[in-house]
Each structure stands twice: as C-alpha cells, then as structure tokens.
Design a protein around this motif. Structure first.
Motif, PDB file in Angstrom:
ATOM      1  N   LEU A 194       2.638  -9.712  10.841  1.00  0.00           N
ATOM      2  CA  LEU A 194       1.913  -8.621  10.191  1.00  0.00           C
ATOM      3  C   LEU A 194       2.929  -7.579   9.728  1.00  0.00           C
ATOM      4  O   LEU A 194       3.548  -6.901  10.537  1.00  0.00           O
ATOM      5  N   LEU A 195       3.099  -7.450   8.417  1.00  0.00           N
ATOM      6  CA  LEU A 195       4.068  -6.527   7.837  1.00  0.00           C
ATOM      7  C   LEU A 195       3.381  -5.251   7.376  1.00  0.00           C
ATOM      8  O   LEU A 195       2.331  -5.296   6.730  1.00  0.00           O
ATOM      9  N   VAL A 196       3.987  -4.113   7.702  1.00  0.00           N
ATOM     10  CA  VAL A 196       3.499  -2.808   7.259  1.00  0.00           C
ATOM     11  C   VAL A 196       4.657  -2.096   6.567  1.00  0.00           C
ATOM     12  O   VAL A 196       5.828  -2.357   6.861  1.00  0.00           O
ATOM     13  N   PRO A 197       4.368  -1.183   5.633  1.00  0.00           N
ATOM     14  CA  PRO A 197       5.453  -0.592   4.844  1.00  0.00           C
ATOM     15  C   PRO A 197       6.274   0.465   5.557  1.00  0.00           C
ATOM     16  O   PRO A 197       7.436   0.654   5.222  1.00  0.00           O
ATOM     17  N   HIS A 220       1.219  -2.981  -2.124  1.00  0.00           N
ATOM     18  CA  HIS A 220       1.737  -2.293  -3.311  1.00  0.00           C
ATOM     19  C   HIS A 220       2.859  -1.325  -2.988  1.00  0.00           C
ATOM     20  O   HIS A 220       3.551  -0.859  -3.893  1.00  0.00           O
ATOM     21  N   ASP A 221       3.063  -1.011  -1.730  1.00  0.00           N
ATOM     22  CA  ASP A 221       3.946   0.091  -1.343  1.00  0.00           C
ATOM     23  C   ASP A 221       5.403  -0.222  -1.662  1.00  0.00           C
ATOM     24  O   ASP A 221       5.919  -1.286  -1.315  1.00  0.00           O
ATOM     25  N   SER A 222       6.074   0.734  -2.299  1.00  0.00           N
ATOM     26  CA  SER A 222       7.476   0.532  -2.682  1.00  0.00           C
ATOM     27  C   SER A 222       8.408   0.483  -1.481  1.00  0.00           C
ATOM     28  O   SER A 222       9.568   0.077  -1.617  1.00  0.00           O
ATOM     29  N   SER A 223       7.945   0.875  -0.293  1.00  0.00           N
ATOM     30  CA  SER A 223       8.784   0.805   0.902  1.00  0.00           C
ATOM     31  C   SER A 223       9.123  -0.629   1.288  1.00  0.00           C
ATOM     32  O   SER A 223      10.055  -0.852   2.074  1.00  0.00           O
ATOM     33  N   SER A 279      12.810  -7.563  -1.726  1.00  0.00           N
ATOM     34  CA  SER A 279      11.417  -7.149  -1.582  1.00  0.00           C
ATOM     35  C   SER A 279      10.788  -7.976  -0.471  1.00  0.00           C
ATOM     36  O   SER A 279      10.663  -9.206  -0.596  1.00  0.00           O
ATOM     37  N   ALA A 280      10.393  -7.330   0.609  1.00  0.00           N
ATOM     38  CA  ALA A 280       9.795  -8.052   1.737  1.00  0.00           C
ATOM     39  C   ALA A 280       8.460  -8.667   1.345  1.00  0.00           C
ATOM     40  O   ALA A 280       8.102  -9.747   1.823  1.00  0.00           O
ATOM     41  N   ARG A 281       7.698  -7.980   0.484  1.00  0.00           N
ATOM     42  CA  ARG A 281       6.420  -8.553   0.050  1.00  0.00           C
ATOM     43  C   ARG A 281       6.635  -9.861  -0.707  1.00  0.00           C
ATOM     44  O   ARG A 281       5.979 -10.878  -0.431  1.00  0.00           O
ATOM     45  N   LEU A 297       0.715  10.958   5.577  1.00  0.00           N
ATOM     46  CA  LEU A 297      -0.720  10.943   5.873  1.00  0.00           C
ATOM     47  C   LEU A 297      -1.532  10.171   4.854  1.00  0.00           C
ATOM     48  O   LEU A 297      -2.758  10.114   4.959  1.00  0.00           O
ATOM     49  N   ALA A 298      -0.885   9.572   3.859  1.00  0.00           N
ATOM     50  CA  ALA A 298      -1.635   9.041   2.724  1.00  0.00           C
ATOM     51  C   ALA A 298      -2.321   7.718   3.003  1.00  0.00           C
ATOM     52  O   ALA A 298      -3.288   7.373   2.328  1.00  0.00           O
ATOM     53  N   LYS A 299      -1.844   6.957   3.960  1.00  0.00           N
ATOM     54  CA  LYS A 299      -2.395   5.616   4.105  1.00  0.00           C
ATOM     55  C   LYS A 299      -2.418   5.168   5.560  1.00  0.00           C
ATOM     56  O   LYS A 299      -1.600   5.587   6.369  1.00  0.00           O
TER      57      LYS A 299
END
Length: 732
Positions: free
Chosen positions: A255-258, A329-332, A342-344, A547-549
């Motif tokens: 499970l990948l998170v930005p 979509h996150d650029s992180s 790009s990990a995605r 705090l955005a996501k």
C-alpha cells in the motif's frame, strides 16, 4: 581461477564491475564487500558470468560475501533493471537505492568475517595434499571439517593458524560466513489469517462492493484499476476489503501513500482492521535500524502488509499479490533529485511483471491515468456518492468587490464566526508557510532576496528570522533596510503564521491550531495535533497542503481557501491540473459528518473555467477539456518528454554543456525534438546556476532508445557541470 561475479556499485557510472569470488556459494542478489580503487564498498551481485571483458590479471578478488541468500530476489532485480533503463540512470546506483541505508554502509564487522567455512573446492582437499611440515594447515583443515564453521577468533587463534588461514583463503579453500545463534531462530514466514477484525469493517455500499469485486476478480493476472471516488466516498474501505481478500489467499499487500503525514492515520486503521497481521510501515522518518528491520520482515514474508512512501515500491515481497496506490495523482510519488523515478508508474510496471492487479485511487486522477482509463487500458471504477454525507457546497468570494485584511475577507470572517458559535470546526487553507513571503522596504523597494537562490527569504516573525524554503539559508531580520537604512520594513503577502495571528485577533477566545511543516517538525507533533482535532480541542485550523488529503475530521464543516489565484499565473502547463486537484482535496475535508460542508474560495476570477468546473464538481468534463488542450498543444500524455538538467558555478558553464550535449545528440535524434538550452525556472539554487534542455518524442519506445545512447555519450563527456536526466519530468 575463482568464479566470476558481476557487481552493482553505487557509483555514477553506467556500468557493472567484475570480480573474482572465492565463495562458490555466492548467489545473485546477495551483498558483497569489494575493493574499489582505494576504498572498500558494498555492492550487490547481479550476475555470475562465465567470462569477463576484463583481463584475468586485472580482476580483483571480492573480500567477502555478506549474505548467504539473496536480499534482492529475481523479481526485484528485474524491476530495478527496468527502472535503470527507463529513467536512464546507472544500474548500480538504482540497485543500491533499493536497499535500506543500514545495509549499504560498510561497518567494521564487514572488514573482518565473523567466521570461516570450507568452500566447495576446500571440501575436496585431503591432508596428504598439504605439505608434511605444515602442521598448522593440517590442524586448520581438521578443525573446519570437525565443526563445519569456525569463528574468526578460533581460526586465527595463533600466528601459525593465521598464516594457514591466509594460505587457505588465497587458494580459495575457505569462504567467509556469518555465525548464527542457534537459539535465535527466525520467526516462521507462514502467516495464518485468523485474526482479521471483521466486526470493525463497515458494510459496503453497492459501488464499493462492485469495486472490491472487480479487484478480487483480477487476482492472479495483471490488471490496472483506476478507482475514482469523490472525497469521502470510501476509497479506503475498498483498499482494506481488497487487502483482506488478498491476505485470506496467502498474499502480501503493498500500500503506497504519497506523504509521511498520511501514514500514521492509515497505519492506525490498518492495525485495527488486521490485528493478527504483521504490518511494516516504511518511510524516511524511521531510524536506519528500524527501517532495516521492517524491510527484512517484508523481504522474508513475515510482514504481510507493507505501508510506505515512494521508495517502498522496491521492497522485495516474495508473495506479493496486490498493489494499492493511494492519491495516485500526487506529485510526491516522483522523486525530485538524483534517481528521478515515479513510484506510481513503477508500481504499474511491477504489477505487470508479477502478473497481479494494481489499484490506483484518487478523487482527481492524473490526466495520464484518466486517459488510460477512458481509452480502455485501465479498468475504471467509480464511487460517485459520499458515505452518509452530501458533497460540500462550493461558493466564491469575489475579491474585486470584497476587500481582505491580512488575507481574510469579511464574508469569510462572518462564516467562521457562525461555525464557531455553533461549536463546529473550520479550516483556513493557505499553501504558504511562514509569516509573509517577503520583507520589503517602502522607501527604496529593497526585497529580502536569498543570496544563494533565485527566490525570496520568507519572514518567520515569531523567530525574527528570514529563511529560504529552497536552500535553507537563514538569517536574522535586519533592524533597518540594508540598502537605504530606513527602519520601516514591512511584510508583503500572507503565510500561515500571519493568518493565524489575524484570526487570533478576530476570535480571541477561539482555539486556533496552525499545521504546517514548521509546526509539525517534531516527531510526535503531528499525531498529537491530530488527536486534538479528533477530540474537538480545536476550533479553527490554519494549514497548508499537509491537511489537504487523507484526513477525516467529522466535525469540520467550513473550509476557507486563500490565495488560490497564485497558481493560475504559473507558466507550467500542469498548473491547472494541480490546482484543480488541490482545491478538490481541500474542499473534501468539509462536511464529512451529519452537517453539509461549505467551501469558500477567495478569488479575483470567480468566472474562470477552472473554478466553474470545481463548483460543478464534474471532474470528467474538466479532465476531457484539459486533455483536448494537451492534444492540441502537443503536451503529455500525447507527447513523451525528458529533461537534461545541468548546474555549475556559472550559468555559462551549464549552458555550454547543454549545447555540447545537443550537438552530440543531433546525429542520433531521428524522430526526436531537441529544444534550445535555457536557464531553469529557478536559475540559481543553493549557490549553483541551473539550466535545462528539453527533448520530446511521440513514441515512448523511440525516446527510450535515444536516451539509452545519449546517457552513454554524456557519461563519457568531460565537463565541470553536474548533470542529470529527468524522464517524464513534472517540474521545469
């Protein structure tokens, strides 16, 4: 002659290095300690060739094989080979990136083996073959045969045995080995999924159930699935139910998170849902030893779920059955320095190589993923309704008619007061930390420029400091203007600190909490803040995109957005896509409980197409408009790009290098467009002058072929400029 090994080393050269190895049992994927020039380095064995292009007498002997089994399995090495080729980066550096830092560093214990054992050739040696008077050699052979292994201290207990040990080592009769503690057996890697907390899982609605069913049906084959769901529509529950199905079938889940900020809340949720399953959380805030332990647990199969940021895409997982990429979509997910992967995108490649499904989730998918879904390359899954809540109402405050003081307009302040009186929480969002973006002199126009960057020093009023958010330059606020001596210096613009101070003046009894990179710097600061919000110990939040996501605050019903227009002025063709995504994510924090949320966006352009699309909450229509514009302009995803970046002490040095690189590339650039070298958007950073050269092609395969050749040419060039290739660049 000893067998050959081909080793990947963390050096900026696009090649591997051959060594002789006296350890016949050395396996591909294991670490090895080798001499490299005057240094000793740890590398990874990536091949065991039959012959080498290097002359036999020039081949050096590897000093020690550090692992009895492969740390990087075949599938992981295959992914790393692809990544090195696609992103035109040295394979050795890519391979070593996949290891935790603690396993890449040469330690004192690596210099001296823990123990010795007979090699395959050593086991065939008879005592009669040894010189009759070589009593120490005969004794050493007896000891090794009797016990199987000897510690280094035992094998070199006397000068005579030490000499015999050197003789055996030079002959290739002994190999270094680890001495394990029989009483410290490793945990079993087989995990029975008996402790899934089914009662904690809420019931799914029809759309969620369909999404889970589609994901589970794809187990055992490659299938990219794009899950587009409104903020608050329950995407996380789809992830968890799909993970549960994978665990029940004996699979591991990645499970990948930005961002690191998203991991604690999700980690708590995963642990509550799967109390009997070992979870490995991986991110850069972990201590080296802790990260290495969790990495090993994943590699050995003990950790059944790996939750991590972008580097986790390379973690070896022997039973991987499902990959989930949250906020795809996150650029992180794109590494910004060095190895710019790009990990995605690599998650999709890894799923393809392993023949497993990859689930990409977002409320605002990237245009690349959205195009793949609408054209049938990805399976599109949609969650169109919120869970037990209506979408927030989005309204605009026209700053052409409403004045703002310290960034706050009267309508926004009135709405904040109403929510405060009702006992509800509010968020004021401004994506700028510090007190003000710049300090200026009203007399002569002096600005607080950074001496090392093409940027301004940001005013941090509480600390009375001016700081560069790019290079870290820090200095005290001057008592007077450095140019004219006027003491009347004034802050220009707003940041989180200034908005926090202004709100405290308007609402002196309100409990205001500022959340940005400065306030969350301490290790436990953000978890403690999150607990305060959940316990309703906060009335008004002031924060940045932290705090955005990914956060669910059920009592937060009003979101005010400041300074959104600034991104409309950007020259980056991705600016509109990023702004739409950011505003959607921020707006999604409002109204997740029983009360419908409200979003107030302060803007001078309320009729702008982007704001109109946001108000209608019609992502599909807006995305199609953006794709049509990209197609007409010849921008990604209809064109594939790479950026050659260069930096040097002087801008002319960087530009001259890029011009020479373009000339060298021209004979091989059929079908490739090479643009002129230009200074970078931020020309100077940390005292270095930066420039860039853009290349693009309609064919991804042709671009990869070109970059592979160009990389070798660049690596062989002599220059004072530091350069790097950025494939599929996100920032210019």
């Amino acid at each position: 002659m000893s067998p050959l090994i081909r080793v990947a080393l963390d050096v900026p050269l696009p090649q591997l290095f051959d060594y002789r190895c006296s350890d016949e049992a050395a396996v591909v994927g294991a670490r090895v300690l080798v001499p490299f020039g005057r240094r000793r380095m740890i590398g990874v064995i990536v091949e065991k060739p039959q012959q080498s292009d290097v002359a036999e007498h020039k081949l050096k002997l590897a000093q020690r094989v550090l692992d009895r089994e492969a740390l990087l399995d075949h599938d992981t090495l295959r992914l790393l080979h692809f990544a090195a080729e696609y992103y035109a980066y040295p394979l050795g550096a890519v391979v070593m990136t996949a290891l935790p830092a603690a396993l890449r560093r040469v330690l004192k214990r690596d210099s001296l083996p823990q123990g010795w054992t007979l090699s395959l050739s050593g086991r065939t040696v008879n005592a009669e073959q040894l010189p009759p008077r070589a009593r120490a050699q005969q004794r050493l052979l007896e000891l090794l045969r009797a016990s199987g292994t000897l510690t280094h201290a035992e094998a070199a207990a006397t000068p005579a045995l030490r000499k015999a040990l050197r003789t055996f080592s030079e002959a290739g009769w002994v190999i270094a080995c680890e001495i394990t503690n029989p009483g410290a057996a490793a945990d079993a890697t087989t995990v029975h999924v008996d402790a899934l907390n089914v009662d904690a899982a809420p019931a799914l609605n029809a759309e969620q159930s369909a999404a889970v069913a589609e994901t589970v049906a794809a187990f055992g084959r490659f299938q990219p699935l794009l899950l587009r769901g409104l903020t608050g529509s329950g995407k996380t529950e789809v992830y968890l139910h799909a993970a549960r199905a994978a665990l029940e079938q004996g699979m591991q889940v990645l499970l990948l998170v930005p961002e690191i900020a998203l991991t604690p809340q999700l980690e708590t949720l995963v642990r509550a849902r799967f109390p009997g399953i070992e979870l490995a959380t991986l991110h850069s805030n972990l201590a080296e030893g802790e990260r290495a332990q969790r990495w090993q647990a994943a590699r050995e199969g003990r950790a059944r779920i790996v939750l991590g940021t972008r580097l986790s895409v390379f973690v070896p997982l022997p039973q991987l059955g499902l990959i989930v990429v949250d906020e795809e979509h996150d650029s992180s997910f794109k590494q910004g320095e060095g190895f710019r992967y790009s990990a995605r995108d690599l998650a999709v490649v890894r799923a393809s190589q392993r023949r497993i499904p990859v689930l990409l989730g977002s409320a605002t998918p990237s245009l690349e993923s959205w195009r793949n879904a609408t054209e049938g390359r990805y399976r599109l899954l949609e969650l169109r309704s919120r869970i037990n809540a209506a979408p927030p109402r989005i309204d605009y405050i026209d700053l052409r008619q409403q004045k703002s003081v310290d960034g706050l307009s009267a309508p926004l302040l009135a709405s904040l007061g109403q929510r405060l009186a009702a006992g509800e929480q509010s968020l004021v969002f401004i994506n700028r930390r510090g007190y003000a973006p710049v300090l200026t002199c009203g007399s002569c126009g002096w600005l607080s420029d950074c001496p090392r960057c093409s940027a301004r020093l940001v005013l941090h009023l509480r600390e009375r400091r001016l700081r560069c958010h790019h290079c870290g330059h820090d200095r005290a606020v001057p008592l007077s203007c450095p140019d004219c001596g006027d003491a009347d210096l004034a802050p220009l613009g707003q940041g989180t600190q200034r908005v926090e101070a202004a709100l405290a003046q308007h609402f002196p009894k309100a409990r205001i909490l500022r959340i940005d990179r400065d306030s969350t710097r301490a290790k436990q600061a953000w978890p403690e803040m999150r607990d305060r919000i959940q316990e309703r110990d906060v009335d008004i939040l002031v924060g940045t995109q932290i705090l955005a996501k990914g956060h669910d605050f059920p009592h937060l019903n009003l979101v005010g957005i400041l300074n959104a227009d600034s991104m409309l002025y950007s020259s980056d063709f991705r600016a509109a896509e990023r702004l739409y995504a950011l505003l959607t994510q921020v707006a999604g924090r409002a109204g997740r409980g029983a009360t419908r949320g409200q979003v107030l966006v302060q803007t001078q352009f309320p009729d702008h197409p982007l704001y109109q699309a946001l108000q209608a909450q019609d992502f599909a229509a807006y995305a199609q408009t953006q794709l049509d514009e990209r197609r007409s302009a010849g921008f990604p995803p209809y064109m594939h790009q790479a950026l050659l970046r260069a930096e040097a002490a002087k801008i002319d040095t960087a530009l001259d290098f890029l011009a020479a690189a373009a000339r060298a590339a021209a004979p091989h650039a059929d079908g490739i467009t090479l643009y002129d070298p230009v200074p970078a958007g931020m020309m100077r950073r940390a005292g270095r002058e930066r420039a860039q050269l853009l290349v693009q092609c309609v064919s991804r395969a042709r671009l990869r072929e070109f970059l592979g050749h160009w990389q070798q040419v660049l690596a062989a060039s002599s220059t004072r400029a530091r350069w790097s290739l950025d494939v599929d660049p996100l920032d210019f």
